[in-house]
Design a protein around this motif. Structure first.
Motif, mmCIF file in Angstrom:
data_model
loop_
_atom_site.group_PDB
_atom_site.id
_atom_site.type_symbol
_atom_site.label_atom_id
_atom_site.label_comp_id
_atom_site.label_asym_id
_atom_site.label_seq_id
_atom_site.Cartn_x
_atom_site.Cartn_y
_atom_site.Cartn_z
ATOM 1 N N LEU A 99 0.580 -1.192 0.046
ATOM 2 C CA LEU A 99 0.139 -0.017 -0.051
ATOM 3 C C LEU A 99 0.902 1.233 -0.084
ATOM 4 O O LEU A 99 0.313 2.339 -0.038
ATOM 5 C CB LEU A 99 -0.891 0.177 1.404
ATOM 6 N N GLY A 100 2.046 1.293 0.289
ATOM 7 C CA GLY A 100 2.958 2.292 0.353
ATOM 8 C C GLY A 100 2.726 3.454 -0.765
ATOM 9 O O GLY A 100 2.480 4.568 -0.300
ATOM 10 N N ASN A 101 3.041 3.114 -1.834
ATOM 11 C CA ASN A 101 2.857 4.195 -3.078
ATOM 12 C C ASN A 101 1.221 4.523 -3.117
ATOM 13 O O ASN A 101 1.297 5.849 -3.352
ATOM 14 C CB ASN A 101 3.291 3.519 -4.438
ATOM 15 N N THR A 102 0.159 3.705 -2.963
ATOM 16 C CA THR A 102 -0.820 4.130 -2.812
ATOM 17 C C THR A 102 -1.270 5.310 -1.731
ATOM 18 O O THR A 102 -2.026 6.246 -1.984
ATOM 19 C CB THR A 102 -1.920 3.052 -2.631
ATOM 20 N N ILE A 103 -0.752 4.837 -0.482
ATOM 21 C CA ILE A 103 -1.075 5.628 0.498
ATOM 22 C C ILE A 103 -0.508 7.272 0.376
ATOM 23 O O ILE A 103 -0.946 8.285 0.566
ATOM 24 C CB ILE A 103 -0.545 5.156 1.829
ATOM 25 N N ASN A 104 0.748 6.933 -0.337
ATOM 26 C CA ASN A 104 1.424 8.361 -0.358
ATOM 27 C C ASN A 104 0.764 9.278 -1.333
ATOM 28 O O ASN A 104 0.757 10.495 -1.403
ATOM 29 C CB ASN A 104 2.870 8.103 -0.926
ATOM 30 N N LYS A 105 0.287 8.601 -2.624
ATOM 31 C CA LYS A 105 -0.387 9.581 -3.521
ATOM 32 C C LYS A 105 -1.715 9.856 -3.117
ATOM 33 O O LYS A 105 -2.120 11.124 -3.332
ATOM 34 C CB LYS A 105 -0.725 8.352 -4.905
ATOM 35 N N ILE A 106 -2.589 9.230 -2.315
ATOM 36 C CA ILE A 106 -3.807 9.867 -1.826
ATOM 37 C C ILE A 106 -3.414 10.599 -0.935
ATOM 38 O O ILE A 106 -4.275 11.938 -0.746
ATOM 39 C CB ILE A 106 -4.456 8.473 -1.149
ATOM 40 N N ALA A 107 -2.364 10.721 0.026
ATOM 41 C CA ALA A 107 -2.266 11.614 1.008
ATOM 42 C C ALA A 107 -1.780 13.016 0.011
ATOM 43 O O ALA A 107 -2.065 14.166 0.511
ATOM 44 C CB ALA A 107 -1.094 11.421 1.948
ATOM 45 N N GLU A 129 7.317 1.608 3.038
ATOM 46 C CA GLU A 129 7.167 2.398 1.831
ATOM 47 C C GLU A 129 6.440 3.758 2.138
ATOM 48 O O GLU A 129 5.953 4.265 1.186
ATOM 49 C CB GLU A 129 6.684 1.694 0.831
ATOM 50 N N THR A 130 5.839 3.791 3.256
ATOM 51 C CA THR A 130 4.870 4.984 3.638
ATOM 52 C C THR A 130 5.584 6.204 4.353
ATOM 53 O O THR A 130 6.150 5.731 5.192
ATOM 54 C CB THR A 130 3.577 4.372 4.263
ATOM 55 N N ASP A 131 5.002 7.234 3.819
ATOM 56 C CA ASP A 131 5.475 8.404 4.441
ATOM 57 C C ASP A 131 4.413 8.612 5.484
ATOM 58 O O ASP A 131 3.065 9.262 5.284
ATOM 59 C CB ASP A 131 5.246 9.613 3.542
ATOM 60 N N CYS A 132 4.587 8.291 6.681
ATOM 61 C CA CYS A 132 3.573 8.404 7.935
ATOM 62 C C CYS A 132 3.291 9.618 8.478
ATOM 63 O O CYS A 132 2.484 9.744 9.345
ATOM 64 C CB CYS A 132 3.926 7.111 9.041
ATOM 65 N N ARG A 133 4.170 10.715 7.891
ATOM 66 C CA ARG A 133 3.776 11.928 8.533
ATOM 67 C C ARG A 133 2.513 12.428 8.069
ATOM 68 O O ARG A 133 2.028 13.491 8.451
ATOM 69 C CB ARG A 133 5.019 12.930 8.047
ATOM 70 N N ALA A 134 2.036 11.739 6.926
ATOM 71 C CA ALA A 134 0.659 12.335 6.493
ATOM 72 C C ALA A 134 -0.450 11.428 6.916
ATOM 73 O O ALA A 134 -1.586 11.574 6.585
ATOM 74 C CB ALA A 134 0.816 11.867 4.723
ATOM 75 N N ILE A 135 -0.089 10.544 7.980
ATOM 76 C CA ILE A 135 -1.272 9.892 8.733
ATOM 77 C C ILE A 135 -1.138 10.321 10.176
ATOM 78 O O ILE A 135 -0.201 10.514 10.960
ATOM 79 C CB ILE A 135 -0.909 8.447 8.472
ATOM 80 N N ARG A 136 -2.606 10.568 10.913
ATOM 81 C CA ARG A 136 -2.593 10.790 12.153
ATOM 82 C C ARG A 136 -2.687 9.685 12.797
ATOM 83 O O ARG A 136 -2.152 9.489 14.050
ATOM 84 C CB ARG A 136 -3.858 11.878 12.212
ATOM 85 N N ASN A 137 -3.695 8.692 12.831
ATOM 86 C CA ASN A 137 -3.750 7.581 13.376
ATOM 87 C C ASN A 137 -3.969 6.442 12.621
ATOM 88 O O ASN A 137 -4.774 6.311 11.432
ATOM 89 C CB ASN A 137 -5.180 7.676 14.117
ATOM 90 N N ILE A 138 -3.448 5.045 12.798
ATOM 91 C CA ILE A 138 -3.328 4.019 12.167
ATOM 92 C C ILE A 138 -4.010 2.850 13.258
ATOM 93 O O ILE A 138 -3.443 2.906 14.431
ATOM 94 C CB ILE A 138 -2.080 3.405 11.829
ATOM 95 N N ILE A 139 -4.833 2.218 12.896
ATOM 96 C CA ILE A 139 -5.570 1.098 13.809
ATOM 97 C C ILE A 139 -4.973 -0.104 13.162
ATOM 98 O O ILE A 139 -5.358 -0.256 11.985
ATOM 99 C CB ILE A 139 -6.973 1.362 14.329
ATOM 100 N N VAL A 140 -4.760 -1.323 13.916
ATOM 101 C CA VAL A 140 -4.272 -2.460 13.479
ATOM 102 C C VAL A 140 -5.278 -3.391 14.260
ATOM 103 O O VAL A 140 -5.386 -3.614 15.371
ATOM 104 C CB VAL A 140 -2.760 -2.810 13.636
ATOM 105 N N GLY A 141 -5.888 -4.317 13.562
ATOM 106 C CA GLY A 141 -6.507 -5.428 13.989
ATOM 107 C C GLY A 141 -6.807 -6.772 13.119
ATOM 108 O O GLY A 141 -5.917 -6.606 12.164
ATOM 109 N N GLY A 142 -7.522 -7.608 13.522
ATOM 110 C CA GLY A 142 -7.572 -8.776 12.412
ATOM 111 C C GLY A 142 -6.985 -10.014 13.003
ATOM 112 O O GLY A 142 -7.422 -11.170 12.571
ATOM 113 N N ALA A 143 -5.845 -9.629 13.527
ATOM 114 C CA ALA A 143 -4.905 -10.961 14.023
ATOM 115 C C ALA A 143 -3.827 -10.207 14.829
ATOM 116 O O ALA A 143 -3.579 -9.012 14.922
ATOM 117 C CB ALA A 143 -4.251 -11.502 12.732
#
Length: 321
Positions: A99-107, A129-143
């Motif tokens: 998802l890295g490139n996709t997230i960066n383009k969307i941000a 691969e992600t520029d996480c400075r463009a994200i405020r919160n990540i939630i991780v679940g499912g496993a």
């Protein structure tokens, strides 16, 4: 509000179901503790869950959400409900582990991403691969998240949270910051535990009001707990309770293939601890040395079983057979 949503085909199907006259949504459980099944989720519960998450993370009309999860499952459905409740923007993409490139383009196009839900496999393959400075919160679940991945996530320039919940609770009812052992309740949720340490979820705004679980916890107070494991998996060997999930977390950085602990009947111990690993037989002695070196004496398995393949659920959780 729906005009602020950019959905996948399955997301669109869910939206039509959501806007129908029915008072419930059909959802599927993950199958991590048994055979997957379809259940009815009241829309009122889903709205209550969405409002609680929005309040906790400060999501409002000006927020932007990104969802790379399928609307076939509760995590994807709830992102749509959160956006509808907040009146904010949401972009869904097809699920992918890269998802890295996709997230960066969307941000770059939309600006700050206020909430991004991921499953562990997406974290492991995309975060670097992600520029996480463009994200405020990540939630991780499912496993469960591996210790190595959790260590990586604690160093990101955004807030990353592990989630606790189930389909029956309309996604998470508690979250913990990566690197911390304590889960914190969502607004409007509290917890209790019985004499065996099994957690009960107290949710006055939901149709179930109080929901007993099969999770064993250490309760810090009515809004915080430390998760120990599933009651089904606890091994009582010689009068000592052993939590397989805790042992697995301890050894996960050291064992490069799937494995798990389980209990089996034993004439001497009542139940004996067994390690099942997806490996060749010659690896058994190395596993035995690791266990002796890194685990307390009472947690060293009495037997090590090497198998060709350990079955897993669709979202990657090991099936303990």
């Amino acid at each position: 509000m729906a005009d602020r949503l950019r959905l996948t085909e399955k997301g669109g199907q869910f939206l039509r179901e959501w806007l129908s006259g029915d008072s419930f949504i059909m959802a599927r459980t993950s199958g991590s503790t048994g055979k997957p099944k379809e259940i009815r989720l009241p829309k009122s519960d889903m709205r209550a869950s969405a409002r609680a998450t929005n309040r906790f993370f400060g999501i409002g009309r000006d927020s932007f959400l990104l969802c790379p999860l399928s609307a076939d499952y509760i995590a994807g459905k709830m992102m749509i409900v959160r956006a509808l409740e907040a009146g904010c923007g949401l972009l869904m993409t097809e699920p992918s582990n890269h998802l890295g490139n996709t997230i960066n383009k969307i941000a770059a196009e939309y600006g700050l991403i206020d909430l991004l839900p991921l499953v562990p496999s997406q974290c492991e393959s995309s975060i670097a691969e992600t520029d996480c400075r463009a994200i405020r919160n990540i939630i991780v679940g499912g496993a469960p998240v591996s210790p190595e991945t959790e260590k990586q996530l604690t160093g990101l320039p955004c807030s990353v949270w592990a989630t606790y919940g189930m389909t029956e609770t309309c996604s998470h009812v508690a979250v913990r910051p990566m690197g911390s052992p304590l889960y914190e309740a969502m607004p409007g949720i509290s917890f209790s535990a019985d004499e065996d340490g099994k957690l009960a979820i107290i949710a006055p705004e939901y149709s179930f009001s109080t929901l007993p679980t099969n999770d064993v916890v250490e309760l810090a107070d009515s809004r915080h707990f430390r998760w120990l494991g599933r009651a089904d998996n606890v091994v009582n060997s010689g009068g000592i309770k052993i939590f397989p999930e805790q042992l697995e977390r301890e050894l996960a950085p050291l064992i490069p293939f799937p494995f798990y602990f389980k209990g089996e009947p034993d004439a001497k111990w009542g139940t004996r601890l067994v390690l099942v690993a997806q490996c060749r037989r010659h690896e058994a002695e190395r596993l035995a040395r690791l266990c002796r070196h890194h685990l307390p004496p009472y947690s060293v398995p009495k037997d090590i079983r090497c198998v060709e393949k350990i079955p897993a659920t669709a979202n990657g959780k090991i099936r303990r057979v």
